[in-house]
Design a protein around this motif. Structure first.
Motif, PDB file in Angstrom:
ATOM      1  N   LEU A   1      32.945  89.293  30.727  1.00 29.75           N
ATOM      2  CA  LEU A   1      32.700  89.074  29.304  1.00 29.75           C
ATOM      3  C   LEU A   1      33.106  90.325  28.530  1.00 29.75           C
ATOM      4  N   LEU A   2      33.535  90.104  27.310  1.00 28.16           N
ATOM      5  CA  LEU A   2      33.948  91.187  26.423  1.00 28.16           C
ATOM      6  C   LEU A   2      33.194  91.036  25.112  1.00 28.16           C
ATOM      7  N   LEU A   3      32.697  92.161  24.590  1.00 31.89           N
ATOM      8  CA  LEU A   3      32.050  92.177  23.281  1.00 31.89           C
ATOM      9  C   LEU A   3      32.937  92.965  22.335  1.00 31.89           C
ATOM     10  N   GLU A   4      33.281  92.378  21.203  1.00 35.78           N
ATOM     11  CA  GLU A   4      34.104  93.047  20.201  1.00 35.78           C
ATOM     12  C   GLU A   4      33.332  93.131  18.895  1.00 35.78           C
ATOM     13  N   THR A   5      33.053  94.353  18.457  1.00 38.21           N
ATOM     14  CA  THR A   5      32.348  94.510  17.188  1.00 38.21           C
ATOM     15  C   THR A   5      33.261  94.082  16.043  1.00 38.21           C
ATOM     16  N   LEU A   6      32.643  93.535  14.994  1.00 39.88           N
ATOM     17  CA  LEU A   6      33.380  93.001  13.848  1.00 39.88           C
ATOM     18  C   LEU A   6      32.964  93.729  12.575  1.00 39.88           C
ATOM     19  N   PHE A   7      33.900  93.833  11.654  1.00 38.21           N
ATOM     20  CA  PHE A   7      33.539  94.299  10.321  1.00 38.21           C
ATOM     21  C   PHE A   7      32.792  93.190   9.588  1.00 38.21           C
ATOM     22  N   TYR A   8      31.858  93.566   8.729  1.00 37.87           N
ATOM     23  CA  TYR A   8      31.217  92.597   7.852  1.00 37.87           C
ATOM     24  C   TYR A   8      32.185  92.212   6.732  1.00 37.87           C
ATOM     25  N   PRO A   9      32.025  91.028   6.160  1.00 40.77           N
ATOM     26  CA  PRO A   9      32.944  90.614   5.087  1.00 40.77           C
ATOM     27  C   PRO A   9      33.052  91.618   3.942  1.00 40.77           C
ATOM     28  N   ASP A  10      31.932  92.274   3.585  1.00 36.09           N
ATOM     29  CA  ASP A  10      32.007  93.217   2.464  1.00 36.09           C
ATOM     30  C   ASP A  10      32.662  94.545   2.850  1.00 36.09           C
ATOM     31  N   GLU A  11      33.008  94.695   4.143  1.00 36.51           N
ATOM     32  CA  GLU A  11      33.739  95.881   4.577  1.00 36.51           C
ATOM     33  C   GLU A  11      35.251  95.653   4.574  1.00 36.51           C
ATOM     34  N   ILE A  12      35.666  94.425   4.347  1.00 35.93           N
ATOM     35  CA  ILE A  12      37.084  94.091   4.284  1.00 35.93           C
ATOM     36  C   ILE A  12      37.517  94.124   2.823  1.00 35.93           C
ATOM     37  N   ARG A  13      38.481  94.976   2.520  1.00 34.96           N
ATOM     38  CA  ARG A  13      38.962  95.063   1.147  1.00 34.96           C
ATOM     39  C   ARG A  13      39.751  93.815   0.768  1.00 34.96           C
ATOM     40  N   SER A  14      39.722  93.498  -0.505  1.00 34.40           N
ATOM     41  CA  SER A  14      40.456  92.336  -0.997  1.00 34.40           C
ATOM     42  C   SER A  14      41.947  92.624  -1.016  1.00 34.40           C
ATOM     43  N   VAL A  15      42.724  91.647  -0.559  1.00 31.35           N
ATOM     44  CA  VAL A  15      44.175  91.806  -0.580  1.00 31.35           C
ATOM     45  C   VAL A  15      44.698  91.884  -2.011  1.00 31.35           C
ATOM     46  N   ASP A  16      43.904  91.428  -2.960  1.00 31.55           N
ATOM     47  CA  ASP A  16      44.306  91.494  -4.367  1.00 31.55           C
ATOM     48  C   ASP A  16      44.443  92.933  -4.860  1.00 31.55           C
ATOM     49  N   GLN A  17      43.883  93.900  -4.112  1.00 30.34           N
ATOM     50  CA  GLN A  17      43.994  95.298  -4.498  1.00 30.34           C
ATOM     51  C   GLN A  17      45.365  95.886  -4.169  1.00 30.34           C
ATOM     52  N   VAL A  18      46.164  95.158  -3.391  1.00 32.01           N
ATOM     53  CA  VAL A  18      47.490  95.660  -2.999  1.00 32.01           C
ATOM     54  C   VAL A  18      48.458  95.478  -4.169  1.00 32.01           C
ATOM     55  N   PRO A  19      49.065  96.566  -4.643  1.00 32.64           N
ATOM     56  CA  PRO A  19      49.986  96.444  -5.784  1.00 32.64           C
ATOM     57  C   PRO A  19      51.233  95.642  -5.418  1.00 32.64           C
ATOM     58  N   GLY A  20      51.659  94.808  -6.351  1.00 37.70           N
ATOM     59  CA  GLY A  20      52.944  94.141  -6.218  1.00 37.70           C
ATOM     60  C   GLY A  20      52.951  92.810  -5.514  1.00 37.70           C
ATOM     61  N   ILE A  21      51.838  92.408  -4.874  1.00 36.51           N
ATOM     62  CA  ILE A  21      51.896  91.164  -4.099  1.00 36.51           C
ATOM     63  C   ILE A  21      51.812  89.923  -4.982  1.00 36.51           C
ATOM     64  N   ASP A  22      51.468  90.097  -6.248  1.00 38.73           N
ATOM     65  CA  ASP A  22      51.414  88.947  -7.152  1.00 38.73           C
ATOM     66  C   ASP A  22      52.787  88.609  -7.721  1.00 38.73           C
ATOM     67  N   SER A  23      53.784  89.421  -7.405  1.00 42.42           N
ATOM     68  CA  SER A  23      55.132  89.158  -7.906  1.00 42.42           C
ATOM     69  C   SER A  23      55.738  87.996  -7.123  1.00 42.42           C
TER      70      SER A  23
END
Length: 283
Positions: free
Chosen positions: A158-180
């Motif tokens: 068995l393998l245990l993999e720790t996960l980030f919580y949802p509020d630790e994942i930054r929004s992709v909307d913060q990346v400049p230019g992806i709305d183009s």
């Protein structure tokens, strides 16, 4: 293998005694800082500027800075009381499909092994998860932090993999230019898809290596042996590619001749020769 954590896996009323072991290790080559005059490794001291003295570990306390320059202190006893029984239990909250977790959530991996008198229950859980094709979404306290974790079958254990919580994942909307939302040429798109299909292969992790670490190890061994260290010259790649479609077509042609670059070289080439869309030659 060093035991990093002892406790149990709990789901429903079942508790299986387990131990956690580091499943990965850093191969980074670390350097020490020396005093140039005598080559003595320097020491970093815990120093109080108000009392003007170096401090020992037993003189230190934990504190939370709730406002600039204002603190409240906490003790290890305070923190252990807040953790409660969760400090020693991997509590499986739900069983889900692995495909439901996006890879961005994965943090660090640990092997899970049975502790004393836990072998039979451990094997039962592993086989049940293997046959149902499910993983456990769990919660545990590790290194003074409560983690989400995925518990899954890995080879014969068995393998245990720790996960980030949802509020630790930054929004992709913060990346400049992806709305183009630029228009895509159909011919370019078809050619790009053709290139992807041509380069598609089964994942074989053994063929990917850290070329820089290998070169650094050889360099250091040569230094240790007192050999003259020779630095290889970097080849300069000439490119006459003027637009994205030409680059894709050239890549397909190169792939057809088995001129497929390694992963590290491909990444390096990307950084050195960025391509522009529909860039025209100057007259």
């Amino acid at each position: 293998m060093h035991t990093m954590w002892k406790g149990s896996i709990g789901f429903g009323l079942v508790h299986i005694p387990i131990k956690l072991y580091a499943a990965t290790e850093s191969k980074d080559i670390r350097f020490r800082t020396l005093h140039e005059a005598c080559h003595t490794p320097i020491r970093y001291q815990k120093y109080c500027p108000v009392c003007d003295k170096a401090l020992e570990s037993d003189e230190l306390v934990k504190a939370y800075e709730f406002a600039p320059g204002e603190f409240v202190t906490v003790t290890d006893e305070d923190l252990n009381e807040l953790k409660g029984d969760a400090a020693k239990t991997v509590e499986i909250l739900d069983f889900i499909d692995l495909s439901e977790i996006d890879p961005i959530y994965f943090n660090k991996s640990y092997f899970v092994g049975p502790a004393e008198n836990g072998e039979k229950a451990y094997t039962l859980l592993r086989k049940a998860m293997e046959e149902t094709h499910k993983i456990g979404l769990a919660r545990l306290t590790l290194h003074s932090k409560t983690h989400l974790a995925a518990v899954r079958v890995y080879e014969k254990g068995l393998l245990l993999e720790t996960l980030f919580y949802p509020d630790e994942i930054r929004s992709v909307d913060q990346v400049p230019g992806i709305d183009s939302d630029l228009p895509v040429n159909e011919r370019e798109l078809d050619t790009a898809k053709q290139l992807i299909e041509q380069l598609a292969t089964a994942f074989d992790p053994k063929k990917y290596t850290d070329d820089y670490r290998s070169a650094l190890e050889d360099f250091l061994q040569a230094k240790i042996a007192g050999q003259e260290v020779k630095k290889p010259k970097q080849a300069v790649q000439k490119r006459n590619v003027v637009d994205l479609l030409s680059a894709l077509e050239a890549s397909i042609a190169g792939a057809g001749r088995n001129e497929r670059p390694s992963a590290s070289k491909a990444a390096h080439t990307k950084k050195k020769a960025p391509l522009t869309l529909n860039k025209k030659k100057k007259a």
